[in-house]
Motif scaffolding. Structure first.
Motif, PDB file in Angstrom:
ATOM      1  N   TYR A 154     103.980  65.973  25.059  1.00 14.80           N
ATOM      2  CA  TYR A 154     104.135  67.400  24.745  1.00 14.80           C
ATOM      3  C   TYR A 154     102.897  68.135  25.247  1.00 14.80           C
ATOM      4  CZ  TYR A 154     108.128  66.142  21.835  1.00 14.80           C
ATOM      5  OH  TYR A 154     109.345  65.678  21.397  1.00 14.80           O
ATOM      6  N   SER A 156     102.449  71.194  26.276  1.00 21.63           N
ATOM      7  CA  SER A 156     102.261  72.603  25.927  1.00 21.63           C
ATOM      8  C   SER A 156     101.752  72.796  24.503  1.00 21.63           C
ATOM      9  CB  SER A 156     103.578  73.368  26.101  1.00 21.63           C
ATOM     10  OG  SER A 156     104.568  72.873  25.206  1.00 21.63           O
ATOM     11  N   ALA A 200     112.903  68.704  20.868  1.00 22.44           N
ATOM     12  CA  ALA A 200     112.155  69.888  21.264  1.00 22.44           C
ATOM     13  C   ALA A 200     111.185  70.266  20.145  1.00 22.44           C
ATOM     14  CB  ALA A 200     113.099  71.055  21.552  1.00 22.44           C
ATOM     15  N   LYS A 314     112.107  70.854  26.205  1.00 17.33           N
ATOM     16  CA  LYS A 314     111.902  72.269  25.905  1.00 17.33           C
ATOM     17  C   LYS A 314     113.002  72.860  25.030  1.00 17.33           C
ATOM     18  CE  LYS A 314     108.165  73.037  28.453  1.00 17.33           C
ATOM     19  NZ  LYS A 314     106.889  73.491  27.864  1.00 17.33           N
TER      20      LYS A 314
END
Length: 332
Positions: A154, A156, A200, A314
């Motif tokens: 992950y 981000s 997500a 996402k």
């Protein structure tokens, strides 16, 4: 009708040496929450008894551990209780007053809207609010965030040790409870496990509160286990995602890149040492034999990292339940 069903939101509060703050935390939880589980993790303050004697909220249920299992063990116990109670979303907050219960609706909104399966807090989103955070925590979280990006996939996300979280109950039910680390590596290990489920995950901006609470976290004791566990999870994730379940161009870029870098170093290091000892310049051909594999190998690694970043889940792949956007607070 299924469309008329309301979301059942449950809250988990691990309880260990938070007797001074936990009642105020419970009283601050809004009516959108259906059930509140206080997990007395063999607390020496007997916080479970304290809550039962001083809290009149009918939503509260106290669960006790005979032996201390750590924050992860307490959360997993709460997950199981909420799953058994047919919860739709499970929120976890701490009992020390650092996490504002008013943010619960903000944490569950991406799950309700079908944009995420799991949400977590991020205390670093607003740079202006970092002034209230101890500098050692800023540095430590930056280092831990980078390691967790590698191990979990992950890229981000930030602030991996943030314990303010929310998860879909059906996703929590798929987690391998017996394999998840139950101590201070719990939050980072959760992200690794969620990636294996292709869930997500979304960051939720929040401010941290620092009062008179006492942290049980000792950096010197956990830094090496964090490094080791993140490395293990990175290796397992790469194997699962790029060789066991699927194959892609990146599956070849990673080993080729590593091989070329090792080859370049094996050729270059002995010649560099020899050149330093003899003060004789290494020939252009020898430099190329070392430099070219290094350059190409680094390019392969960068290409792999780029592919890995773009492969981060996402969007939730799970069907969104046909629920209303209202919440069931258990009232008749």
């Amino acid at each position: 009708m299924e469309e008329d069903k309301k979301w059942k939101i449950c809250v988990i509060i691990p309880s260990y040496k938070v007797k001074k703050h936990i009642i105020n935390v419970i009283n601050s939880i809004g009516r959108e929450v259906y059930r509140i589980y206080v997990i007395d993790d063999a607390c020496p303050e007997e916080s479970g008894n304290f809550v039962e004697q001083n809290c009149v909220d009918p939503r509260v249920a106290v669960i006790r551990h005979k032996e201390n299992q750590g924050v992860g063990g307490a959360v997993l116990t709460g997950y199981q209780a909420a799953i058994n109670d047919h919860a739709d979303i499970i929120v976890k907050i701490d009992g020390d007053g650092q996490m504002d219960p008013a943010l619960i609706t903000k944490f569950i909104e991406p799950i309700v809207s079908g944009k995420a399966d799991y949400t977590k807090g991020n205390r670093f989103f607003d740079l202006d609010s970092l002034g209230s955070m101890p500098k050692i925590r800023i540095f430590g979280n930056a280092a831990l965030s980078f390691m967790t990006k590698l191990s979990s996939g992950y890229w981000s996300l930030f602030d991996p040790t943030n314990g303010y979280t929310a998860i879909r109950s059906d996703v929590a039910a798929q987690l391998p409870f017996s394999k998840i680390n139950k101590r201070y590596f719990f939050e980072s290990d959760m992200l690794f496990r969620l990636n294996t489920l292709r869930s997500a995950v979304a960051d939720i901006p929040m401010d941290a509160k620092y009062g008179d609470e006492v942290s049980n976290l000792h950096i010197s004791k956990i830094i090496f286990p964090f490094v080791k566990n993140n490395l293990i999870n990175f290796i397992k994730r790469i194997f699962y995602n790029y060789y066991l379940r699927d194959m892609a161009v990146a599956s070849f870029e990673l080993p080729i890149g590593i091989l070329l870098i090792v080859l370049g170093l094996m050729v270059g290091i002995p010649n560099w040492i020899k050149s330093l000892e003899t003060s004789v310049y290494t020939s252009a051909g020898t430099v190329m034999l070392s430099g070219l594999p290094l350059i190409v190998g680094v390019q392969f690694l960068l290409s792999f990292i780029s592919y890995d970043i773009n492969s981060e889940p996402k969007t939730s792949m799970r069907p969104r339940p046909m629920f209303s956007l209202e919440y069931d607070n258990g009232a008749d």
